[in-house]
Design a protein around this motif. Structure first.
Motif, PDB file in Angstrom:
ATOM      1  N   GLU A 290       0.830  -1.208   0.000  1.00 20.98           N
ATOM      2  CA  GLU A 290       0.000   0.000   0.000  1.00 20.98           C
ATOM      3  C   GLU A 290       0.862   1.255   0.000  1.00 20.98           C
ATOM      4  N   ALA A 291       1.998   1.212   0.679  1.00 20.18           N
ATOM      5  CA  ALA A 291       2.893   2.367   0.690  1.00 20.18           C
ATOM      6  C   ALA A 291       3.448   2.659  -0.700  1.00 20.18           C
ATOM      7  N   ILE A 292       3.613   1.604  -1.495  1.00 21.81           N
ATOM      8  CA  ILE A 292       4.194   1.768  -2.833  1.00 21.81           C
ATOM      9  C   ILE A 292       3.114   1.982  -3.888  1.00 21.81           C
ATOM     10  N   ALA A 293       2.095   1.125  -3.893  1.00 27.45           N
ATOM     11  CA  ALA A 293       1.112   1.125  -4.980  1.00 27.45           C
ATOM     12  C   ALA A 293      -0.231   1.718  -4.587  1.00 27.45           C
ATOM     13  N   GLY A 294      -0.382   2.184  -3.357  1.00 28.38           N
ATOM     14  CA  GLY A 294      -1.644   2.759  -2.936  1.00 28.38           C
ATOM     15  C   GLY A 294      -2.564   1.723  -2.333  1.00 28.38           C
ATOM     16  N   ALA A 295      -3.667   2.213  -1.771  1.00 28.82           N
ATOM     17  CA  ALA A 295      -4.573   1.337  -1.026  1.00 28.82           C
ATOM     18  C   ALA A 295      -5.555   0.600  -1.922  1.00 28.82           C
ATOM     19  N   GLY A 296      -5.620   0.949  -3.200  1.00 33.78           N
ATOM     20  CA  GLY A 296      -6.581   0.312  -4.091  1.00 33.78           C
ATOM     21  C   GLY A 296      -6.070  -1.012  -4.627  1.00 33.78           C
ATOM     22  N   LYS A 297      -6.348  -1.234  -5.888  1.00 37.02           N
ATOM     23  CA  LYS A 297      -5.942  -2.483  -6.541  1.00 37.02           C
ATOM     24  C   LYS A 297      -4.926  -2.221  -7.648  1.00 37.02           C
ATOM     25  N   GLY A 298      -4.357  -1.023  -7.663  1.00 36.37           N
ATOM     26  CA  GLY A 298      -3.392  -0.682  -8.703  1.00 36.37           C
ATOM     27  C   GLY A 298      -2.065  -1.392  -8.514  1.00 36.37           C
ATOM     28  N   VAL A 299      -1.229  -1.346  -9.544  1.00 38.65           N
ATOM     29  CA  VAL A 299       0.072  -2.006  -9.501  1.00 38.65           C
ATOM     30  C   VAL A 299       1.174  -0.968  -9.652  1.00 38.65           C
ATOM     31  N   SER A 300       2.385  -1.368  -9.269  1.00 41.52           N
ATOM     32  CA  SER A 300       3.559  -0.506  -9.392  1.00 41.52           C
ATOM     33  C   SER A 300       4.767  -1.385  -9.692  1.00 41.52           C
ATOM     34  N   ASP A 301       5.737  -0.834 -10.411  1.00 41.44           N
ATOM     35  CA  ASP A 301       6.949  -1.589 -10.733  1.00 41.44           C
ATOM     36  C   ASP A 301       8.056  -1.359  -9.709  1.00 41.44           C
ATOM     37  N   THR A 302       7.743  -0.652  -8.627  1.00 38.96           N
ATOM     38  CA  THR A 302       8.719  -0.453  -7.556  1.00 38.96           C
ATOM     39  C   THR A 302       8.707  -1.675  -6.643  1.00 38.96           C
ATOM     40  N   PRO A 303       9.837  -2.332  -6.435  1.00 39.80           N
ATOM     41  CA  PRO A 303       9.821  -3.633  -5.751  1.00 39.80           C
ATOM     42  C   PRO A 303       9.827  -3.543  -4.225  1.00 39.80           C
ATOM     43  N   ILE A 304       9.375  -4.630  -3.630  1.00 37.88           N
ATOM     44  CA  ILE A 304       9.590  -4.915  -2.204  1.00 37.88           C
ATOM     45  C   ILE A 304      10.591  -6.063  -2.145  1.00 37.88           C
ATOM     46  N   GLU A 305      11.557  -5.961  -1.255  1.00 37.65           N
ATOM     47  CA  GLU A 305      12.525  -7.042  -1.097  1.00 37.65           C
ATOM     48  C   GLU A 305      12.220  -7.797   0.189  1.00 37.65           C
ATOM     49  N   LEU A 306      12.036  -9.096   0.057  1.00 33.56           N
ATOM     50  CA  LEU A 306      11.729  -9.968   1.195  1.00 33.56           C
ATOM     51  C   LEU A 306      12.933 -10.876   1.446  1.00 33.56           C
ATOM     52  N   TYR A 307      13.511 -10.770   2.626  1.00 30.04           N
ATOM     53  CA  TYR A 307      14.666 -11.591   3.004  1.00 30.04           C
ATOM     54  C   TYR A 307      14.198 -12.683   3.964  1.00 30.04           C
ATOM     55  N   VAL A 308      14.560 -13.924   3.648  1.00 24.53           N
ATOM     56  CA  VAL A 308      14.250 -15.051   4.523  1.00 24.53           C
ATOM     57  C   VAL A 308      15.536 -15.842   4.748  1.00 24.53           C
ATOM     58  N   ARG A 309      16.023 -15.842   5.982  1.00 23.64           N
ATOM     59  CA  ARG A 309      17.188 -16.657   6.354  1.00 23.64           C
ATOM     60  C   ARG A 309      16.697 -17.765   7.260  1.00 23.64           C
ATOM     61  N   SER A 310      16.930 -18.991   6.798  1.00 27.69           N
ATOM     62  CA  SER A 310      16.363 -20.124   7.533  1.00 27.69           C
ATOM     63  C   SER A 310      17.128 -21.393   7.178  1.00 27.69           C
ATOM     64  N   GLN A 311      17.046 -22.373   8.064  1.00 26.28           N
ATOM     65  CA  GLN A 311      17.642 -23.684   7.791  1.00 26.28           C
ATOM     66  C   GLN A 311      16.869 -24.429   6.709  1.00 26.28           C
ATOM     67  N   SER A 312      15.625 -24.038   6.478  1.00 19.81           N
ATOM     68  CA  SER A 312      14.742 -24.843   5.637  1.00 19.81           C
ATOM     69  C   SER A 312      14.494 -24.257   4.251  1.00 19.81           C
ATOM     70  N   VAL A 313      15.341 -23.302   3.832  1.00 17.26           N
ATOM     71  CA  VAL A 313      15.136 -22.727   2.499  1.00 17.26           C
ATOM     72  C   VAL A 313      16.375 -22.965   1.636  1.00 17.26           C
ATOM     73  N   PRO A 314      16.186 -23.025   0.327  1.00 16.08           N
ATOM     74  CA  PRO A 314      17.337 -23.114  -0.573  1.00 16.08           C
ATOM     75  C   PRO A 314      17.939 -21.731  -0.785  1.00 16.08           C
ATOM     76  N   ASP A 315      19.150 -21.683  -1.293  1.00 13.13           N
ATOM     77  CA  ASP A 315      19.786 -20.401  -1.636  1.00 13.13           C
ATOM     78  C   ASP A 315      19.243 -19.953  -2.985  1.00 13.13           C
ATOM     79  N   LEU A 316      18.251 -19.093  -2.958  1.00 14.23           N
ATOM     80  CA  LEU A 316      17.595 -18.638  -4.183  1.00 14.23           C
ATOM     81  C   LEU A 316      17.234 -17.166  -4.081  1.00 14.23           C
ATOM     82  N   THR A 317      17.283 -16.485  -5.221  1.00 11.45           N
ATOM     83  CA  THR A 317      16.688 -15.156  -5.324  1.00 11.45           C
ATOM     84  C   THR A 317      15.721 -15.182  -6.493  1.00 11.45           C
ATOM     85  N   MET A 318      14.468 -14.821  -6.238  1.00  5.95           N
ATOM     86  CA  MET A 318      13.434 -14.838  -7.271  1.00  5.95           C
ATOM     87  C   MET A 318      12.657 -13.526  -7.231  1.00  5.95           C
ATOM     88  N   VAL A 319      12.097 -13.175  -8.373  1.00 13.41           N
ATOM     89  CA  VAL A 319      11.242 -11.991  -8.461  1.00 13.41           C
ATOM     90  C   VAL A 319       9.841 -12.458  -8.803  1.00 13.41           C
TER      91      VAL A 319
END
Length: 671
Positions: free
Chosen positions: A145-174
């Protein structure tokens, strides 16, 4: 791929590499058993590679036009895309009726030895939001909502989600928004166009691996995500398909992945989506049980089923693409770094005193003069290789040739009538058969008056053209000093205006002189006149003997019946006058053209060698004014800062890849 052949092919791909990416994996980690719940990572080899690419992505090296290896996840709306990503990351992602993902979600999964997962979001340039499995969905929604607004619109500005865990593979995906053709629930009317443009932008680079998510229950060829991926990856060489919801529609799935009607070069992986409140461990156990016991799914080769297999495939593909791309990335970084350093060095030094201002000003003027000499006088082609209009010497020559052609006299329709008329009007008491000088001057005056406007038009056209050329040269030579450009341009226009008017006056004088006296010392006149006058008697005899036409060299065949009413004596004199003018006029034209050309050369050289500098110096006045005008403009200051930032970014990028490149040059991946 299909049946036993398909099984064998996928086993070969997993064990020996990917057919499209041509991996030969001799890593000692290759045969490490898959660890629950997903996969063991090739820590020593893959993590440094992925860290390097993530570092480059954090540095935003892509704004320098350098593409990075990326796994981009695409799929039609409700294809199960979010479920696949949840299973890989081991966390819940936002779900809603309608569009779920509204901005690119860059998921950085990092395997860690820490038993406690670490999860956080980064967005907006400076927002760092620690979160956990319970609150991740809410925090992603807040960031969206901070990037694309409170409606249903889209934006090309990304959010980066970091997950460090024993149970995940080493991957970066968009993860990109799902494709929907018809807007619903408040979505923008052009939601399809917005999402399509975003997806195309992300999947078009050749460094991108496309992870295409397809639901088992539908015909794969009808998927919009398939159509889009085929537009940029026609042979499917960088597309991997994940078939979701295998438990919902198991019948016929084997035939679909076997037939491969949509040409997926990196193959398929079939998975079961997590349902309801199942834990991820429970979901994997049920997935394994499903593919073992279901009568249709159990026939699918084990090398292409399950989230663990998908994770392994993605890790291998990702490592291969990164290793392949790193040398080219380094090359592009070096090229862009060299270019930026050169551009920065070409920017002028910041002026700090009046003396430096005058030195810079003198340098600008000399640069203009030097470039004008090259373009106009020497005919240099190297300065503006892609602009034919700036090939001045050639353009001036073309204009002069056209001017010379325009001055040629056009023969009238009735032969000798102009000459007879002039002779009749200039009769006087005197000896017969002599051509009065007034008659010759009258004919010359007629012809000169017919072309007198053309030299003036030519001179104005020439100086209008040169004004454009000189303006372009001034802009080029002073491009880093926008404040002083208007003053130099103003002085240049004023000088050219004065020269133009002087040139016009001069050519008018040249033309008027031709009307005052007939004169030439050119022997060509006598030679040509003698040759042409030799036909005089034959011509008069033809007229008096009532011939209808006559053929004369230089005139062709023309009618002469209109001349029968005139006496032979007048015809002799008119013919004599005609041939005299015919011999004399080309000399007049050449004299005008030569004089105009010499005048043009003289005035241009005088402008370049002395007048330009004097005029500009007079325009600018005192040194204090020059110093103010040469103060660095905001645009140059911005360019300087941009280049410095670019150089800093590229140097950091170069350092980021240097170590890992040296480490992996002799690595076990071969191409």
């Amino acid at each position: 791929m299909g049946g036993s052949m398909m099984s064998e092919a996928y086993e070969n791909n997993i064990d020996a590499g990917l057919s499209s990416l041509a991996i030969t994996n001799t890593s000692p980690y290759h045969n490490v058993p898959v660890q629950a719940p997903i996969i063991s990572s090739y820590n020593d080899q893959i993590r440094p590679l992925l860290d390097t690419i993530d570092r480059l992505r954090n540095l935003n090296v892509m704004k320098e036009g350098i593409q990075l290896p990326t796994i981009v996840v695409v799929g039609d709306q409700s294809s199960g895309k979010s479920s696949v990503l949840e299973s890989l990351a081991g966390i819940s992602l936002p779900r809603d009726i309608g569009i779920c993902t509204r901005v690119p979600l860059v998921m950085r999964l990092q395997r860690s030895s820490n038993p406690e997962p670490e999860i956080w979001l980064e967005y907006g340039g400076n927002k760092h939001v620690p979160t956990d499995e319970e609150h991740i969905t809410k925090d992603i929604c807040i960031a969206t909502e901070a990037i694309a607004g409170a409606g249903k619109g889209v934006s090309d500005t990304p959010i980066e989600l970091y997950v460090r865990s024993q149970s995940v593979p080493d991957l970066t995906m968009v993860d990109l928004p799902g494709i929907t053709r018809n807007p619903v629930n408040g979505q923008p009317e052009d939601i399809y166009e917005q999402v399509s443009a975003m997806i195309k932008k992300h999947i078009e680079p050749q460094e991108t691996i496309i992870l295409n998510v397809l639901a088992a229950g539908n015909d794969f060829s009808t998927y919009e995500s398939i159509r889009m991926s085929k537009q940029v990856d026609k042979k499917g060489e960088r597309t991997l398909a994940v078939v979701t919801k295998a438990d919902v529609q198991p019948q016929g799935l084997l035939q679909k992945v076997t037939a491969d009607d949509v040409n997926i070069g990196l193959g398929y992986v079939c998975v079961r989506n997590r349902l309801g409140d199942e834990t991820y461990q429970e979901a994997r156990e049920k997935e394994e049980e499903l593919f073992k016991t279901n009568p249709w799914l159990s026939k699918i080769d084990k090398s292409i089923i399950g989230i663990p297999v998908l994770a392994k495939r993605l890790v291998e593909i990702q490592a291969t693409m990164i290793t392949r791309c790193l040398p080219e990335i380094v090359k592009k970084i070096d090229e862009k770094l060299d270019k930026s350093v050169l551009e920065l060095s070409n920017l002028p030094a910041v002026i700090t005193c009046e003396r430096e201002a005058w030195m810079t000003f003198t340098g600008i003027i000399r640069s203009v003069e030097s470039l004008l000499k090259l373009l106009i006088i020497q005919g240099d082609l190297s300065q503006y290789p892609d602009d034919p209009n700036m090939r001045c010497s050639a353009r001036l020559a073309d204009m002069l040739i056209k001017f010379s052609s325009d001055l040629q006299f056009q023969v009238g329709t009735e032969f000798l009538m102009d000459e007879i008329k002039v002779l009749e009007e200039s009769k006087s008491i005197g000896l017969p058969n002599f051509i009065p000088e007034s008659a010759l001057l009258a004919i010359i005056a007629q012809r000169v008056d017919a072309i007198r406007a053309k030299p003036v038009e030519f001179m104005r056209e020439i100086w209008d053209y040169l004004e454009v050329v000189i303006s372009s040269v001034i802009n080029k030579s002073s491009e880093n000093f926008s404040q002083i450009q208007p003053s130099i341009q103003r002085a240049s226009r004023r000088l050219i205006s004065k020269i133009k008017e002087h040139s016009v006056t001069r050519v008018i004088e040249m033309v008027e002189m031709e009307k005052m006296m007939e004169y030439t010392c050119n022997p060509e006149y006598t030679t040509v006149r003698t040759q042409k006058i030799a036909s005089q008697a034959n011509f008069v005899n033809a007229v008096t003997s009532n011939q209808g036409t006559y053929t004369l060299a230089g005139f062709g065949t023309f009618p002469i019946t209109h001349l029968r009413k005139y006496p032979a004596q007048l015809l002799h004199r008119a013919f004599d006058l005609k041939m005299s003018i015919t011999a004399y006029w080309p000399i007049v034209v050449r004299r005008i053209v030569d004089s105009v050309a010499l005048h043009l050369q003289f005035t241009v050289k005088n402008l370049v060698n002395s007048q330009f500098q004097k005029e500009v110096a007079g325009e600018l006045g005192g040194g204090g004014d020059v110093e103010k005008m040469l103060h660095e403009s905001p645009s140059v200051a911005s360019k300087r800062k941009k280049l410095k930032d670019s150089i800093k970014l590229l140097k950091e990028s170069k350092e980021a890849v240097a170590g890992v490149l040296d480490q992996n040059l002799g690595h076990a991946y071969h191409y």
